[in-house]
Enzyme design. Sequence first.
Site, PDB file in Angstrom:
ATOM      1  N   ASP A 139       0.856  -1.195   0.000  1.00  0.00           N
ATOM      2  CA  ASP A 139       0.000   0.000   0.000  1.00  0.00           C
ATOM      3  C   ASP A 139       0.892   1.246   0.000  1.00  0.00           C
ATOM      4  O   ASP A 139       2.051   1.183   0.413  1.00  0.00           O
ATOM      5  CB  ASP A 139      -0.884  -0.003   1.260  1.00  0.00           C
ATOM      6  CG  ASP A 139      -2.117   0.896   1.109  1.00  0.00           C
ATOM      7  OD1 ASP A 139      -2.278   1.537   0.044  1.00  0.00           O
ATOM      8  OD2 ASP A 139      -2.925   0.955   2.058  1.00  0.00           O
ATOM      9  N   GLU A 140       0.376   2.371  -0.453  1.00  0.00           N
ATOM     10  CA  GLU A 140       1.093   3.657  -0.437  1.00  0.00           C
ATOM     11  C   GLU A 140       2.471   3.532  -1.107  1.00  0.00           C
ATOM     12  O   GLU A 140       3.474   4.026  -0.604  1.00  0.00           O
ATOM     13  CB  GLU A 140       1.274   4.174   1.007  1.00  0.00           C
ATOM     14  CG  GLU A 140      -0.026   4.250   1.817  1.00  0.00           C
ATOM     15  CD  GLU A 140      -0.823   5.527   1.577  1.00  0.00           C
ATOM     16  OE1 GLU A 140      -0.430   6.330   0.709  1.00  0.00           O
ATOM     17  OE2 GLU A 140      -1.865   5.702   2.244  1.00  0.00           O
ATOM     18  N   GLN A 143      -0.137  11.805  -3.917  1.00  0.00           N
ATOM     19  CA  GLN A 143      -0.052  11.766  -2.461  1.00  0.00           C
ATOM     20  C   GLN A 143       1.358  11.430  -1.984  1.00  0.00           C
ATOM     21  O   GLN A 143       1.554  10.974  -0.862  1.00  0.00           O
ATOM     22  CB  GLN A 143      -1.055  10.762  -1.898  1.00  0.00           C
ATOM     23  CG  GLN A 143      -2.489  11.197  -2.134  1.00  0.00           C
ATOM     24  CD  GLN A 143      -3.481  10.246  -1.484  1.00  0.00           C
ATOM     25  OE1 GLN A 143      -3.575  10.160  -0.274  1.00  0.00           O
ATOM     26  NE2 GLN A 143      -4.203   9.508  -2.307  1.00  0.00           N
TER      27      GLN A 143
HETATM   28  P1  ATP Z   1      -6.290   6.970   0.014  1.00  0.00           P
HETATM   29  O1  ATP Z   1      -5.740   7.374  -1.315  1.00  0.00           O
HETATM   30  O2  ATP Z   1      -6.714   8.128   0.811  1.00  0.00           O
HETATM   31  O3  ATP Z   1      -5.422   5.990   0.725  1.00  0.00           O
HETATM   32  P2  ATP Z   1      -7.874   4.736  -0.910  1.00  0.00           P
HETATM   33  O4  ATP Z   1      -7.821   4.797  -2.387  1.00  0.00           O
HETATM   34  O5  ATP Z   1      -6.998   3.766  -0.228  1.00  0.00           O
HETATM   35  O6  ATP Z   1      -7.669   6.205  -0.322  1.00  0.00           O
HETATM   36  P3  ATP Z   1      -9.969   3.529   0.625  1.00  0.00           P
HETATM   37  O7  ATP Z   1      -9.551   4.064   1.934  1.00  0.00           O
HETATM   38  O8  ATP Z   1      -9.702   2.121   0.314  1.00  0.00           O
HETATM   39  O9  ATP Z   1      -9.377   4.480  -0.521  1.00  0.00           O
HETATM   40  O10 ATP Z   1     -11.499   3.796   0.387  1.00  0.00           O
HETATM   41  C1  ATP Z   1     -12.087   5.048   0.672  1.00  0.00           C
HETATM   42  C2  ATP Z   1     -13.484   4.835   1.230  1.00  0.00           C
HETATM   43  O11 ATP Z   1     -14.340   4.391   0.202  1.00  0.00           O
HETATM   44  C3  ATP Z   1     -13.536   3.785   2.309  1.00  0.00           C
HETATM   45  O12 ATP Z   1     -14.452   4.178   3.276  1.00  0.00           O
HETATM   46  C4  ATP Z   1     -14.006   2.558   1.569  1.00  0.00           C
HETATM   47  O13 ATP Z   1     -14.655   1.654   2.406  1.00  0.00           O
HETATM   48  C5  ATP Z   1     -14.951   3.166   0.550  1.00  0.00           C
HETATM   49  N1  ATP Z   1     -15.104   2.349  -0.670  1.00  0.00           N
HETATM   50  C6  ATP Z   1     -14.128   1.908  -1.464  1.00  0.00           C
HETATM   51  N2  ATP Z   1     -14.627   1.212  -2.504  1.00  0.00           N
HETATM   52  C7  ATP Z   1     -15.977   1.194  -2.371  1.00  0.00           C
HETATM   53  C8  ATP Z   1     -17.069   0.640  -3.103  1.00  0.00           C
HETATM   54  N3  ATP Z   1     -16.873  -0.063  -4.218  1.00  0.00           N
HETATM   55  N4  ATP Z   1     -18.302   0.856  -2.637  1.00  0.00           N
HETATM   56  C9  ATP Z   1     -18.519   1.559  -1.524  1.00  0.00           C
HETATM   57  N5  ATP Z   1     -17.529   2.106  -0.777  1.00  0.00           N
HETATM   58  C10 ATP Z   1     -16.280   1.927  -1.183  1.00  0.00           C
HETATM   59 MG    MG Z   2      -5.440   4.023   1.151  1.00  0.00          MG
END
Ligand code: ATP
Ligand code: MG
Length: 766
Positions: free
Chosen positions: A237-238, A268
């Site tokens: 991740d990241e 980011q």
């Molecule tokens: P960041 O770049 O900030 O790390 P990320 O891309 O890792 O963000 P997540 O933290 O995985 O994003 O997801 C953001 C939010 O959206 C979370 O609350 C997650 O549960 C929700 N989410 C992700 N995919 C879906 C989906 N298909 N349906 C509904 N909610 C979702």
């Molecule tokens: Mg994330």
Amino acid sequence: MSYPADPNQTPPAAHAPQGPWLQGLNAPQREAVTSLDGPLLVLSGAGTGKTRVLTARLAQLVATRKAAPWNILAVTFTNKAAREMKARILQLVGPMAEQVMLGTFHSIAARMLRRHAELVGLKSDFTILDSDDQLRLLKQLLDAEQIDPKRWPARMLAGIIGGFKDRGLVPAKVTPAEASDFANGRAAELYGLYQARLKTLNAVDFGDLLLHMLTIFREHDDILRDYRSRLTYIMVDEYQDTNVAQYLWLRLLADGHQNLCCVGDDDQSIYGWRGAEVGNILRFESDYPGAKTVRLEENYRSTGHILSAASAVISHNEQRLGKTLYTSDAQGELLRVSGYWDGQEEARTLSSTIEGLMRDGADLNQIAVLVRAGFQTREIEERFLAIGLPYKVVGTRFYERAEIRDAMAYLRLINQPADDLAFERIINTPKRGLGTASLQQIYHLARSTQTPLLAAAGALADSDELRAQARRALADFCQQIAGWYQQKDTLPPSEFAQIVLDEAGYTGMWQADKSPDAPGRLENLKELIAAMENFDTLGGFLEHISLVMDNEASSDEGEVSLMTLHAAKGLEFDSVFLPGWEEGVFPSQRSLDENGGAGLEEERRLAYVGITRARKKVYISFTANRRIHGLWQSSIPSRFIAELPAEHIEEDMAQGLGLGRAEPVMLGDIGGRVGKPGYGPGWGRMAERQISSPRNSHTDAPQRDRDGWLPDKGRHNFEKGMRVFHQKFGMGSIELVDADKLEIAFDKAGLKKVVASFVTLPEEMD
Ligand code: ATP
Ligand code: MG
């Protein structure tokens, strides 16, 4: 189906490729989750579900029996993220989740290194040094090499060595071009000596964890092959914030099977200053030919206004891939942008807004305040403490930071000379050349005479008990404290504190320090001094601090999170407060000065990270006046505010401070308008409290102390002419008695001034 390695484990029972983790995923997310073999990159914006995809993919690997849990290596950015992922996977696949090798780069490398420590000359129970230990070791090294620590501070060397380690360089690999000019080109040599010293101590520092594993993988093919056959699926991740050492470590492990899935967002990347290489993610496709790239474009976290505002800000960066992001969520509320008179008003309004959210039923755990620099938390923390709003600081609370504790120790000792804890903290900070032997003498005398350490130090300074250099150092120190004691009520507390820290050499110590955290510490000291402006007396201020520190509100309603933007990566909250959006604070002047355009772009990525932490509400604020570096400055709203499109924000200029129109304020205005508002009744008028020294309150019957000394040992009625014995100088005759001090003509050592309690009568000698 067979699993590589580990025959002791039972494979998962169910074959469930349509498990609950796939439900609700959109098409590209599902594709990422179900593309299990070969290199895979998920490169997409904030809140698009990258972390969620990783978790689901882990479940998918186990459920489809592609891999047993012990075949999976999953790397998260923080230990907290690892715990959250573990909890999710436990739910999805049951107790077998425990077998996944899951954690941060550091924690995983530490686990591996314990198994193979002997290959790099360590024992498996090696110690992991924290940064204090590391510095102490480096100081000893500089000392032994006779390198002037004022010119070439240990912290600077720590930073340089950390940089080598981030780049995966062992001492032999550091080329002269990379050696920097530390100690006239001796950095690589010192690095080698430091590594050797660590080995003798059976210790490693943080950077070593990965570095040693790199060495082991490079030199022991059998071990590397063993890991490759055991860890057949790797997920990270990241990925945009990995450094070179992490990159190389991953490459070594993934070469062969190439089942490496990395997720991240180039927008980011915010740890460039700590060795992160955004190039790692941008190069993924050429590093792993045939890699599949999945882009996620739907943001599930934030409302329309929040997402559009964040996207507009980041679009000002030139060094980026560029992405489309959309949300099916409603537009939601506009981002609130507010201007305030000064930081106190900002903190006051921010906390009353939070109280308003609470009244509307908000969960405090869903509220975060994100700042650019550590010093900014002080005013906000004080306000939270004053109104009893429960909060937690990710990192260290302002008044608990090392430099603040040091500064407070000076002030406490001046205010209350019997404060032994304060004395201990600062007697050798900055370094005064007092060795353990001198310090032991002070403790010893203080114990035997039941006097405070400062008094004992004074007595010793006035005697011949110590080496001349130590005696002079002590005398200077005691004299300074006495001088400040006289002054303490004649000057305003803030001015006084500044003088003390400067004269003590404490400010200078940090100014001379070239390490990356030194500027932040200096900022914190300035902030402390600014905080004292609200008090009439030093005692009143110290009283205030001891009360606020004692007043940690805890509640079932949760806590507001207070942290830096850097610490907020990957997290999400319903409401996010972003105070201090002023030029110089954010973007940080230092970042601009040191890294120019690239620095500005990294600052802007931080703005993007900040805004995209919010689900529903964003509150951005700036002030017209800010005390920065100890001086009132009229500030200009951050350029990032101007980059927020008007249609996504509402301005809340209660103080008549329009965007970009902050009126300069004359210094003379400040006193009248700022005064001492906002601290609740009586803050500046707290009665001075006398801290009674434990030593003073135990003057009953003499008891032997820990060393078996009788406290009144030495309290003889000495008279001129008496024959006495002194440990160091031997036998002699008393020439002069001056209270606790004696002048003695020693038979061998000649005439000396000594402290009475260090002298015994010949008949007492064992
Ligand atoms: P960041 O770049 O900030 O790390 P990320 O891309 O890792 O963000 P997540 O933290 O995985 O994003 O997801 C953001 C939010 O959206 C979370 O609350 C997650 O549960 C929700 N989410 C992700 N995919 C879906 C989906 N298909 N349906 C509904 N909610 C979702
Ligand atoms: Mg994330």
